[in-house]
Design an enzyme around this catalytic site. Structure first.
Site, PDB file in Angstrom:
ATOM      1  N   ARG A   1      12.432  -6.140 -41.986  1.00  0.00           N
ATOM      2  CA  ARG A   1      13.445  -5.507 -40.258  1.00  0.00           C
ATOM      3  C   ARG A   1      13.628  -7.007 -39.232  1.00  0.00           C
ATOM      4  NH1 ARG A   1       8.969  -5.915 -36.304  1.00  0.00           N
ATOM      5  NH2 ARG A   1      10.347  -4.653 -34.903  1.00  0.00           N
TER       6      ARG A   1
ATOM      7  N   ARG B   1      16.390  -6.466 -29.529  1.00  0.00           N
ATOM      8  CA  ARG B   1      16.342  -6.650 -28.166  1.00  0.00           C
ATOM      9  C   ARG B   1      17.443  -6.431 -27.216  1.00  0.00           C
ATOM     10  NH1 ARG B   1      11.853 -11.628 -26.103  1.00  0.00           N
ATOM     11  NH2 ARG B   1      10.247 -11.108 -27.746  1.00  0.00           N
TER      12      ARG B   1
ATOM     13  N   ARG C   1       4.046 -23.602 -49.566  1.00  0.00           N
ATOM     14  CA  ARG C   1       5.122 -24.390 -48.595  1.00  0.00           C
ATOM     15  C   ARG C   1       5.038 -25.473 -47.820  1.00  0.00           C
ATOM     16  NH1 ARG C   1      10.233 -24.803 -50.953  1.00  0.00           N
ATOM     17  NH2 ARG C   1      11.514 -25.329 -49.359  1.00  0.00           N
TER      18      ARG C   1
ATOM     19  N   ARG D   1      15.046 -28.259 -38.412  1.00  0.00           N
ATOM     20  CA  ARG D   1      14.085 -27.059 -36.337  1.00  0.00           C
ATOM     21  C   ARG D   1      14.622 -28.695 -35.937  1.00  0.00           C
ATOM     22  NH1 ARG D   1       9.770 -24.281 -35.226  1.00  0.00           N
ATOM     23  NH2 ARG D   1       7.981 -25.126 -36.174  1.00  0.00           N
TER      24      ARG D   1
ATOM     25  N   GLU E   1      12.662 -31.240 -38.187  1.00  0.00           N
ATOM     26  CA  GLU E   1      11.779 -30.476 -39.339  1.00  0.00           C
ATOM     27  C   GLU E   1      12.281 -30.495 -40.403  1.00  0.00           C
ATOM     28  OE1 GLU E   1       8.513 -28.107 -37.075  1.00  0.00           O
ATOM     29  OE2 GLU E   1       9.410 -26.530 -38.762  1.00  0.00           O
TER      30      GLU E   1
ATOM     31  N   TYR F   1      -1.852 -17.470 -43.936  1.00  0.00           N
ATOM     32  CA  TYR F   1      -1.398 -17.636 -42.403  1.00  0.00           C
ATOM     33  C   TYR F   1      -2.701 -17.190 -41.321  1.00  0.00           C
ATOM     34  CZ  TYR F   1       1.265 -18.704 -38.848  1.00  0.00           C
ATOM     35  OH  TYR F   1       1.403 -19.280 -37.493  1.00  0.00           O
TER      36      TYR F   1
ATOM     37  N   ASP G   1      -2.280 -16.983 -37.390  1.00  0.00           N
ATOM     38  CA  ASP G   1      -2.250 -17.770 -35.484  1.00  0.00           C
ATOM     39  C   ASP G   1      -3.109 -18.020 -35.419  1.00  0.00           C
ATOM     40  OD1 ASP G   1       0.465 -17.821 -35.529  1.00  0.00           O
ATOM     41  OD2 ASP G   1       0.839 -15.836 -35.023  1.00  0.00           O
TER      42      ASP G   1
HETATM   43  P1  FAD Z   1      -6.868 -26.579 -40.114  1.00  0.00           P
HETATM   44  O1  FAD Z   1      -6.818 -26.910 -39.195  1.00  0.00           O
HETATM   45  O2  FAD Z   1      -6.185 -26.903 -41.877  1.00  0.00           O
HETATM   46  O3  FAD Z   1      -8.213 -27.224 -40.659  1.00  0.00           O
HETATM   47  C1  FAD Z   1      -8.674 -27.510 -41.758  1.00  0.00           C
HETATM   48  C2  FAD Z   1      -9.998 -28.972 -41.734  1.00  0.00           C
HETATM   49  O4  FAD Z   1     -10.706 -29.415 -42.737  1.00  0.00           O
HETATM   50  C3  FAD Z   1      -8.626 -30.072 -41.373  1.00  0.00           C
HETATM   51  O5  FAD Z   1      -9.401 -30.433 -40.550  1.00  0.00           O
HETATM   52  C4  FAD Z   1      -8.916 -30.984 -43.202  1.00  0.00           C
HETATM   53  O6  FAD Z   1      -8.625 -32.323 -42.958  1.00  0.00           O
HETATM   54  C5  FAD Z   1     -10.487 -30.500 -43.264  1.00  0.00           C
HETATM   55  N1  FAD Z   1     -10.306 -30.661 -45.157  1.00  0.00           N
HETATM   56  C6  FAD Z   1     -10.179 -29.891 -45.907  1.00  0.00           C
HETATM   57  N2  FAD Z   1     -10.204 -30.205 -47.286  1.00  0.00           N
HETATM   58  C7  FAD Z   1     -11.838 -31.602 -46.424  1.00  0.00           C
HETATM   59  C8  FAD Z   1     -12.585 -31.885 -47.129  1.00  0.00           C
HETATM   60  N3  FAD Z   1     -12.806 -31.218 -48.429  1.00  0.00           N
HETATM   61  N4  FAD Z   1     -12.836 -32.848 -47.136  1.00  0.00           N
HETATM   62  C9  FAD Z   1     -13.393 -32.979 -45.298  1.00  0.00           C
HETATM   63  N5  FAD Z   1     -12.303 -31.572 -44.824  1.00  0.00           N
HETATM   64  C10 FAD Z   1     -11.723 -31.073 -45.165  1.00  0.00           C
HETATM   65  N6  FAD Z   1      -0.919 -20.681 -35.044  1.00  0.00           N
HETATM   66  C11 FAD Z   1      -0.182 -20.661 -33.681  1.00  0.00           C
HETATM   67  O7  FAD Z   1      -0.639 -19.659 -33.106  1.00  0.00           O
HETATM   68  N7  FAD Z   1       0.777 -21.055 -33.263  1.00  0.00           N
HETATM   69  C12 FAD Z   1       1.694 -21.966 -33.270  1.00  0.00           C
HETATM   70  O8  FAD Z   1       2.993 -21.866 -32.976  1.00  0.00           O
HETATM   71  C13 FAD Z   1       1.386 -22.311 -34.704  1.00  0.00           C
HETATM   72  N8  FAD Z   1       2.519 -23.165 -35.462  1.00  0.00           N
HETATM   73  C14 FAD Z   1       1.971 -23.707 -36.950  1.00  0.00           C
HETATM   74  C15 FAD Z   1       3.377 -24.321 -37.359  1.00  0.00           C
HETATM   75  C16 FAD Z   1       3.233 -24.746 -38.435  1.00  0.00           C
HETATM   76  C17 FAD Z   1       3.795 -25.297 -39.644  1.00  0.00           C
HETATM   77  C18 FAD Z   1       2.038 -24.053 -39.272  1.00  0.00           C
HETATM   78  C19 FAD Z   1       1.486 -24.342 -40.879  1.00  0.00           C
HETATM   79  C20 FAD Z   1       1.094 -23.414 -38.485  1.00  0.00           C
HETATM   80  C21 FAD Z   1       1.069 -22.794 -37.544  1.00  0.00           C
HETATM   81  N9  FAD Z   1       0.217 -21.955 -36.383  1.00  0.00           N
HETATM   82  C22 FAD Z   1       0.116 -21.666 -35.319  1.00  0.00           C
HETATM   83  C23 FAD Z   1      -1.086 -21.655 -37.569  1.00  0.00           C
HETATM   84  C24 FAD Z   1      -2.122 -22.664 -36.869  1.00  0.00           C
HETATM   85  O9  FAD Z   1      -1.610 -24.272 -37.463  1.00  0.00           O
HETATM   86  C25 FAD Z   1      -3.575 -21.944 -37.747  1.00  0.00           C
HETATM   87  O10 FAD Z   1      -4.262 -20.812 -36.870  1.00  0.00           O
HETATM   88  C26 FAD Z   1      -4.595 -23.455 -37.817  1.00  0.00           C
HETATM   89  O11 FAD Z   1      -4.493 -24.406 -38.003  1.00  0.00           O
HETATM   90  C27 FAD Z   1      -6.091 -23.092 -38.314  1.00  0.00           C
HETATM   91  O12 FAD Z   1      -7.060 -23.752 -38.307  1.00  0.00           O
HETATM   92  P2  FAD Z   1      -7.988 -23.959 -39.576  1.00  0.00           P
HETATM   93  O13 FAD Z   1      -9.761 -24.505 -38.836  1.00  0.00           O
HETATM   94  O14 FAD Z   1      -8.345 -23.156 -40.948  1.00  0.00           O
HETATM   95  O15 FAD Z   1      -7.373 -25.378 -40.988  1.00  0.00           O
END
Ligand code: FAD
Length: 370
Positions: free
Chosen positions: A173, A177, A250, A281, A301, A349, A351
């Site tokens: 979808r 709006r 990706r 963008r 980007e 994925y 948020d």
């Molecule tokens: P991460 O932030 O990736 O943290 C994992 C950490 O583990 C990293 O710092 C990494 O360095 C570390 N790590 C990995 N392997 C190792 C290792 N072997 N040894 C030591 N350290 C390690 N969410 C929203 O709500 N709003 C948004 O507008 C939004 N925009 C986004 C835009 C993009 C382009 C993307 C990709 C995501 C977006 N998100 C957004 C989602 C958001 O980025 C994630 O929800 C969030 O970053 C997840 O946190 P995390 O702790 O799971 O992962």
């Protein structure tokens, strides 16, 4: 550094920070390590020209959950930013998501009835039974004008191939709006942390020992021996040495530039929806925080193919990768000492509000509060 901790937290991103904060609050000792040279993971923001720059892509916090909103507000105040991206199609500017402002600009219609009639007319004239690809599917949903100006080029850049070669099921979808409302999200709570996401994470992990530039997988046994439990938020396939194969992503590439002007595009997010512009963008970071600085910072980007070693952005949850992930998940479930969490640990994925929620659930479960 102690020799024994209750928890070793691998990854100083949002998941790790929420987990560490709650564990410390419950009286547990934590050591946090990250292979990067900074905390905050992918929500890291860095000050350039006094502007908070979102280094791994634009991040807007939004949620429908009052408790999650209250939780993050303990660590930061949020500003009044409302995400209202624009589309630039060969210099024509349209509001997103598709709403009355978009329809008025596209066709000159003024009332919701006129707009609805126009969308219906467009769909009816080009309708295809059993759409075979994304192009046919999108035209069935919103008609050829919106498809051509606002969907085709952007989607082809994102996927790196023509819409006629992308499966139809990718879009079930397309939200339309019939109000003059440019707010991208439907959630009641939304904003950007005043002072940046990095400061928010720093407040969450206050009092917790953190070691940066430290790759857990290089000396796994050593780190494991230092804690009763490990919270691993890195890539799950890397943890198991890619024994079943590599989980695909990706990727994105950013070109960030400081410009000696106060205002480049007048909006934080502008999507370039034509096929000719190579980037998808441009983010102008200061508009996330209503900045008045004399200079501005923009990031172009680009969507990018991913190969092992590149930054992981969006998991590709197709059949092949989902099956592979199931194999890793089954193996992960047998590791009683290790908790796999977050976007990389769960190959999902999320948020930010969802990451906060799942991290809170997990830490309560592990601490025996649930
Ligand atoms: P991460 O932030 O990736 O943290 C994992 C950490 O583990 C990293 O710092 C990494 O360095 C570390 N790590 C990995 N392997 C190792 C290792 N072997 N040894 C030591 N350290 C390690 N969410 C929203 O709500 N709003 C948004 O507008 C939004 N925009 C986004 C835009 C993009 C382009 C993307 C990709 C995501 C977006 N998100 C957004 C989602 C958001 O980025 C994630 O929800 C969030 O970053 C997840 O946190 P995390 O702790 O799971 O992962």
């Amino acid at each position: 550094m102690n020799t024994k901790y209750d928890f070793l937290i691998v990854g100083a991103g949002l998941y790790g920070a929420v987990f560490a904060h709650e564990a410390k609050k419950a009286g547990k000792t934590c050591l946090m390590i990250d292979k990067r040279n900074h905390v905050a993971g992918n929500i890291y923001t860095e000050k350039i020209e006094d502007i908070q720059v979102h280094k791994y892509g634009a991040h807007i916090f939004h949620t429908s959950k009052k408790d999650i909103w209250a939780y993050v507000n303990q660590f930061t105040e949020f500003n009044r930013y409302i995400n209202s991206p624009l589309a630039n199609y060969h210099g024509e500017i349209y509001n997103l998501p598709f709403n009355m402002n978009t329809f008025n600009k596209m066709w000159g219609v003024v009332t919701p009835d006129e707009a609805q009639a126009k969308v219906e007319e467009q769909r009816r004239e080009s309708y295809v039974e059993n759409p075979q690809n994304l192009e046919e599917q999108a035209i069935n949903l919103v008609g050829p004008d919106i498809y051509e100006k606002l969907i085709r080029g952007y989607t082809e850049k994102q996927w790196g191939r023509p819409c006629t070669e992308i499966p139809a099921f990718i879009i079930r979808r397309l939200p339309v709006r019939f109000t003059y409302d440019n707010n991208y999200f439907n959630d009641p709570y939304q904003g950007i942390p005043i002072g940046g996401y990095t400061a928010m994470i720093e407040r969450m992990i206050e009092g917790i020992e953190v070691k940066l530039n430290t790759d857990y997988l290089v000396e796994k046994e050593k780190w494991d021996s230092m804690a009763d439990k490990v919270v691993y938020t890195g890539p799950v396939d890397a943890y198991f040495d890619y024994q079943f194969g590599v989980l695909e992503y990706r990727s994105l590439r950013f070109e960030t530039e400081v410009l000696d002007i106060p205002n480049y595009q007048g909006n934080a997010v502008v999507n370039y929806t034509d096929s000719e512009t190579p980037y998808t963008r441009i983010i102008e970071h200061k508009h996330f925080e209503f900045g008045q600085q004399p200079k501005t910072v923009i990031s172009r980007e680009y969507s990018a193919e991913w190969k092992l070693g590149d930054e992981r952005y969006y998991p590709i949850n197709d059949d092949k990768n989902n099956k592979l992930h199931e194999q890793y998940k089954a193996l992960a479930d047998t590791q009683s000492k290790v908790i796999f969490g977050g976007r990389l640990g769960e190959y999902k994925y999320y948020d930010m509000d969802q990451v906060v929620e799942v991290a809170l659930q997990k830490v309560q479960e592990v601490l025996g509060h649930k």
